[in-house]
Design an enzyme around this catalytic site. Structure first.
Site, PDB file in Angstrom:
ATOM      1  N   GLU A  38       0.833  -1.211   0.000  1.00  0.00           N
ATOM      2  CA  GLU A  38       0.000   0.000   0.000  1.00  0.00           C
ATOM      3  C   GLU A  38       0.869   1.265   0.000  1.00  0.00           C
ATOM      4  OE1 GLU A  38      -3.000   0.333  -0.664  1.00  0.00           O
ATOM      5  OE2 GLU A  38      -3.661  -1.729  -0.498  1.00  0.00           O
ATOM      6  N   TYR A  83      -5.879   6.100   4.823  1.00  0.00           N
ATOM      7  CA  TYR A  83      -6.148   5.138   3.753  1.00  0.00           C
ATOM      8  C   TYR A  83      -5.409   3.819   3.997  1.00  0.00           C
ATOM      9  CZ  TYR A  83      -5.709   2.646  -0.590  1.00  0.00           C
ATOM     10  OH  TYR A  83      -5.700   1.636  -1.512  1.00  0.00           O
ATOM     11  N   ASP A 120      -9.627   6.809  -0.946  1.00  0.00           N
ATOM     12  CA  ASP A 120      -8.593   7.534  -1.696  1.00  0.00           C
ATOM     13  C   ASP A 120      -9.248   8.147  -2.935  1.00  0.00           C
ATOM     14  OD1 ASP A 120      -9.066   5.390  -3.335  1.00  0.00           O
ATOM     15  OD2 ASP A 120      -6.958   4.871  -3.629  1.00  0.00           O
TER      16      ASP A 120
END
Ligand code: SF4
Length: 352
Positions: A43, A126, A144
């Protein structure tokens, strides 16, 4: 929320997304075991990088640092080296610091709750939501830009995504369609649909599992969403460097921890006035960062003796490297491309 959306039931939309994900999920290496360490790394890595470009980097990074202990034991320089080519190096510095936090504050175990994951250096809402939902089944939408876009189209909602209240607004909207079960699959479905189907331009609505529910699609108003009124402010920045060399050796120094290009290596930015006459060529490179349009001037100075190079290095705290040694350091992209391709006459035209 300005409409009465709260009173309607939209959970069927989320259920369709999860069902679609069951059979259409992209096969990605970090999805194989859904380990929080791997999800966290991917991520962070994919924040400014497309999956296609990031995949090879991810595999190399995980091979060298397969778990938090290995990342913790590594030097910052080595972590930066494995980040080479990805840009936005503060992400790598923060990953390394967070590995120290996990070992020292969480007894070596990856935190298992959203609020604790959020405490890790470099982890925003996020990423914390993605890890908490995918690995620990916490029902938190991973909001996001992709999420904003898909949601604003599904609901034909013109809430301004550049507003400071957008995050909370779209979180509330997402919760309307997010079922209790499989929050990780729900978030990953949106990630996949946002990047592969509900694209900013020319979305593939015919392939979208929620096209029957999507108000923008049903009413032919896709181009109106998402609404974004404020543009990112971009400023100009000029930098001047001196590529000081003797034969195949040159000078570099590590940048500090502030401003751009934290902890990366760079060339000298000033020389004694008399050395200006020694400049044998100058290149201008234009380079864009998200918030900056940069103009970088690099002047090459060829010294006549190794002693002069060594004196400058010791008086100004630079180190002497050749290209082989320089390959073990991480440079801002335009500087690295410069020293590797400096013999190409038209360097200013290269796509930095
Ligand atoms: S139908 Fe089209 S616009 Fe609507 S969510 Fe799907 S891809 Fe996006």
């Amino acid at each position: 929320m300005k409409t009465n959306k709260q009173n309607a039931d939209f959970l069927h939309i989320g259920k369709k997304l999860i069902k679609w994900y069951d059979t259409n999920a992209r096969e990605l290496p970090w999805r194989e075991n859904q380990h929080p360490y791997n999800i966290w790394i991917c991520e962070i890595l994919l924040q400014q990088t497309q999956v296609k470009q990031g995949l090879g980097h991810y595999l190399r990074f995980i091979e060298r640092f397969p778990n938090v202990e290995e990342l913790h034991k590594a030097s910052e320089d080595e972590v930066l080296l494995y980040w080479k080519g990805l840009g936005y190096y503060s992400r790598a510095i923060n990953l390394h610091k967070a590995a120290h936090q996990i070992i020292e504050e969480f007894e070596g175990k990856f935190p298992t709750h959203y609020q604790d994951i959020l405490k890790l250096k470099g982890v925003g809402k996020y990423t914390a939501a993605a890890v908490a939902s995918i690995c620990f089944d916490e029902k938190i939408p991973a909001i996001d830009g992709n999420f904003y876009r898909a949601l604003s189209r599904i609901f034909a909602d013109d809430f301004d995504m550049s507003s400071s209240k957008a995050f909370q607004y779209f979180t509330d909207l997402a919760l309307l369609i997010m079922p209790e079960d499989k929050p990780g699959d729900f978030n990953q479905a949106i990630m996949d649909i946002g990047s592969e189907i509900c694209k900013p331009k020319n979305p593939l609505c015919g392939e979208c599992p929620v096209n029957n529910d999507c108000i923008a699609y049903q009413t032919g108003r896709i181009s109106e969403f998402p609404v974004k009124t404020k543009k990112t402010k971009v400023t100009d920045l000029s930098l001047k460097y001196y590529f000081i060399k003797f034969q195949n050796q040159f000078l570099i120094k590590q940048r500090g921890n502030d401003f751009i290009w934290k902890k990366l290596y760079e060339f000298p930015m000033s020389v004694p006035e008399s050395w200006e006459e020694l400049i044998i060529n100058s290149k201008i490179i234009n380079h864009k960062l998200t918030h900056k349009n940069m103009t970088i001037e690099i002047n090459t100075i060829e010294l006549e003796s190794k002693k002069a190079l060594e004196r400058f290095a010791s008086e100004n705290d630079f180190i002497i490297v050749d290209e082989k040694l320089a390959d073990e350091k991480s440079f801002p992209k335009p500087l690295e491309t410069f020293y590797k391709k400096r013999d190409i006459a038209e360097i200013g035209k290269l796509p930095f």
